[in-house]
Design a protein around this motif. Structure first.
Motif, mmCIF file in Angstrom:
data_model
loop_
_atom_site.group_PDB
_atom_site.id
_atom_site.type_symbol
_atom_site.label_atom_id
_atom_site.label_comp_id
_atom_site.label_asym_id
_atom_site.label_seq_id
_atom_site.Cartn_x
_atom_site.Cartn_y
_atom_site.Cartn_z
ATOM 1 N N GLU A 70 105.118 -39.282 21.411
ATOM 2 C CA GLU A 70 103.940 -39.506 20.580
ATOM 3 C C GLU A 70 102.906 -38.396 20.740
ATOM 4 O O GLU A 70 102.218 -38.038 19.778
ATOM 5 C CB GLU A 70 103.312 -40.862 20.936
ATOM 6 C CG GLU A 70 101.991 -41.173 20.252
ATOM 7 C CD GLU A 70 102.123 -41.429 18.751
ATOM 8 O OE1 GLU A 70 101.095 -41.334 18.071
ATOM 9 O OE2 GLU A 70 103.253 -41.715 18.282
ATOM 10 N N ILE A 71 102.793 -37.826 21.922
ATOM 11 C CA ILE A 71 101.717 -36.874 22.187
ATOM 12 C C ILE A 71 102.169 -35.414 22.135
ATOM 13 O O ILE A 71 101.338 -34.506 21.995
ATOM 14 C CB ILE A 71 101.070 -37.188 23.561
ATOM 15 C CG1 ILE A 71 99.730 -36.459 23.737
ATOM 16 C CG2 ILE A 71 102.012 -36.841 24.706
ATOM 17 C CD1 ILE A 71 98.665 -36.867 22.744
ATOM 18 N N VAL A 72 103.472 -35.167 22.204
ATOM 19 C CA VAL A 72 103.963 -33.785 22.258
ATOM 20 C C VAL A 72 103.534 -32.939 21.054
ATOM 21 O O VAL A 72 103.040 -31.815 21.235
ATOM 22 C CB VAL A 72 105.496 -33.756 22.435
ATOM 23 C CG1 VAL A 72 106.046 -32.348 22.220
ATOM 24 C CG2 VAL A 72 105.876 -34.254 23.821
ATOM 25 N N PRO A 73 103.684 -33.422 19.805
ATOM 26 C CA PRO A 73 103.271 -32.583 18.669
ATOM 27 C C PRO A 73 101.795 -32.183 18.736
ATOM 28 O O PRO A 73 101.439 -31.041 18.403
ATOM 29 C CB PRO A 73 103.557 -33.476 17.454
ATOM 30 C CG PRO A 73 104.617 -34.406 17.917
ATOM 31 C CD PRO A 73 104.303 -34.689 19.345
ATOM 32 N N PHE A 74 100.934 -33.113 19.175
ATOM 33 C CA PHE A 74 99.514 -32.804 19.305
ATOM 34 C C PHE A 74 99.297 -31.721 20.356
ATOM 35 O O PHE A 74 98.562 -30.751 20.131
ATOM 36 C CB PHE A 74 98.729 -34.057 19.673
ATOM 37 C CG PHE A 74 97.335 -33.783 20.164
ATOM 38 C CD1 PHE A 74 96.337 -33.404 19.281
ATOM 39 C CD2 PHE A 74 97.031 -33.878 21.514
ATOM 40 C CE1 PHE A 74 95.049 -33.134 19.736
ATOM 41 C CE2 PHE A 74 95.759 -33.615 21.978
ATOM 42 C CZ PHE A 74 94.765 -33.240 21.088
ATOM 43 N N LEU A 75 99.927 -31.868 21.500
ATOM 44 C CA LEU A 75 99.749 -30.881 22.567
ATOM 45 C C LEU A 75 100.176 -29.495 22.107
ATOM 46 O O LEU A 75 99.577 -28.482 22.493
ATOM 47 C CB LEU A 75 100.547 -31.290 23.805
ATOM 48 C CG LEU A 75 100.080 -32.554 24.534
ATOM 49 C CD1 LEU A 75 101.058 -32.911 25.648
ATOM 50 C CD2 LEU A 75 98.670 -32.383 25.088
ATOM 51 N N LYS A 76 101.199 -29.450 21.262
ATOM 52 C CA LYS A 76 101.710 -28.156 20.804
ATOM 53 C C LYS A 76 100.839 -27.512 19.732
ATOM 54 O O LYS A 76 101.112 -26.384 19.310
ATOM 55 C CB LYS A 76 103.148 -28.317 20.308
ATOM 56 C CG LYS A 76 104.142 -28.565 21.436
ATOM 57 C CD LYS A 76 105.578 -28.625 20.944
ATOM 58 C CE LYS A 76 106.560 -28.750 22.120
ATOM 59 N NZ LYS A 76 107.970 -28.812 21.675
#
Length: 275
Positions: A70-76
């Motif tokens: 859930e959070i990986v795309p945001f972090l990238k």
């Protein structure tokens, strides 16, 4: 290096990851501390991300041995340049597998420079009264360790003239990262079943809190018994926050898996830090 301000960027559906990040920040003793809670999708879409602080703590839970999908795309999408960062993962007393390495690598690729890393333990998201897993953690001893970690980070940074002079941090993990097999099984099951928390309508007061805290916006705010199975990340934020105990995971296969998980996780594990 002088660190006078710190921000904690955290993804924390059940609140324990945020607590660890806050304790680390407290241990650093900075006058300026900001918490940037990116748990909600709406915040990630519309929030203001202030990375002007001298140091950023980046903290996420561990889901199935990895950084939550859930959070990986945001972090990238983050973009900084040589910004000191403390990389933290929080896991439910099983293993953190490749999650710390993955979060370290993502952060490094986005321009953060890891100056310290840590893996801390919190009550497992799937823990419940009759199947407790790392119950009530982080506890006072965990809080103390997190604060001491923050203090030790500051001691280290005072001895470094610039970020370019700092030795690289090495953390455990494998690359390619381990496939999250249990998560893949859940996705497969959902082709035929909902496999999401269910609502006991006799207990539910329709207060809407579960929809409010859901990080994936999977719960219908007009009818909280309706959950989008393709959006639900089984973080159990709805279960942990329901004041009437109306949300539960009742699937027998899931509960059998939690019985096995409880046995595996009985021995207390302690935080691991890398400076």
């Amino acid at each position: 290096m002088q660190i006078q301000s710190v921000a904690c960027l955290c993804f924390s559906p059940t609140g324990t990851t945020r607590r660890i990040g806050e304790k680390i920040a407290q241990g650093m003793g900075c006058e300026q501390v900001e918490i940037m809670d990116c748990t909600k999708r709406s915040w990630r879409k519309n929030g203001q991300f202030d990375f002007s602080k001298d140091l950023i703590i980046i903290a996420t839970p561990v889901y199935y041995g990895r950084v939550p999908e859930e959070i990986v795309p945001f972090l990238k999408t983050l973009n900084v340049q040589n910004k000191p960062a403390v990389i933290v993962v929080v896991y439910g007393n099983r293993e953190y597998d490749d999650a710390l390495l993955e979060l370290h690598d993502i952060s490094l690729a986005r321009g953060f420079i890891p100056v310290a890393c840590g893996a801390f333990v919190a009550e497992h998201s799937y823990s419940c009264p009759d199947r407790p897993i790392a119950l009530a953690r982080p506890d006072p001893e965990d809080d103390k360790t997190a604060k001491l970690f923050g203090s030790r980070i500051m001691d280290k940074l005072r001895t470094i003239r610039s970020i370019e002079n700092m030795q690289k941090i090495t953390v455990p993990g494998n690359f390619p990262y381990k496939e999250p097999e249990n998560l893949l099984k859940i996705k497969e099951v959902r082709n035929t079943l909902s496999f999401t928390p269910e609502t006991d309508l006799d207990k539910c007061t329709q207060c809407g809190l579960c929809a409010e805290v859901c990080p994936a916006e999977a719960i219908d705010s007009e009818d909280v018994s309706v959950i989008d199975k393709w959006q639900c990340i089984i973080c159990f934020a709805c279960i942990k926050n329901c004041p009437s105990g109306a949300k539960q995971m009742v699937d027998p296969h899931f509960n059998d898996a939690i019985d096995r998980l409880q046995i595996i996780c009985r021995q207390r594990k302690e935080p691991e830090i890398f400076l």
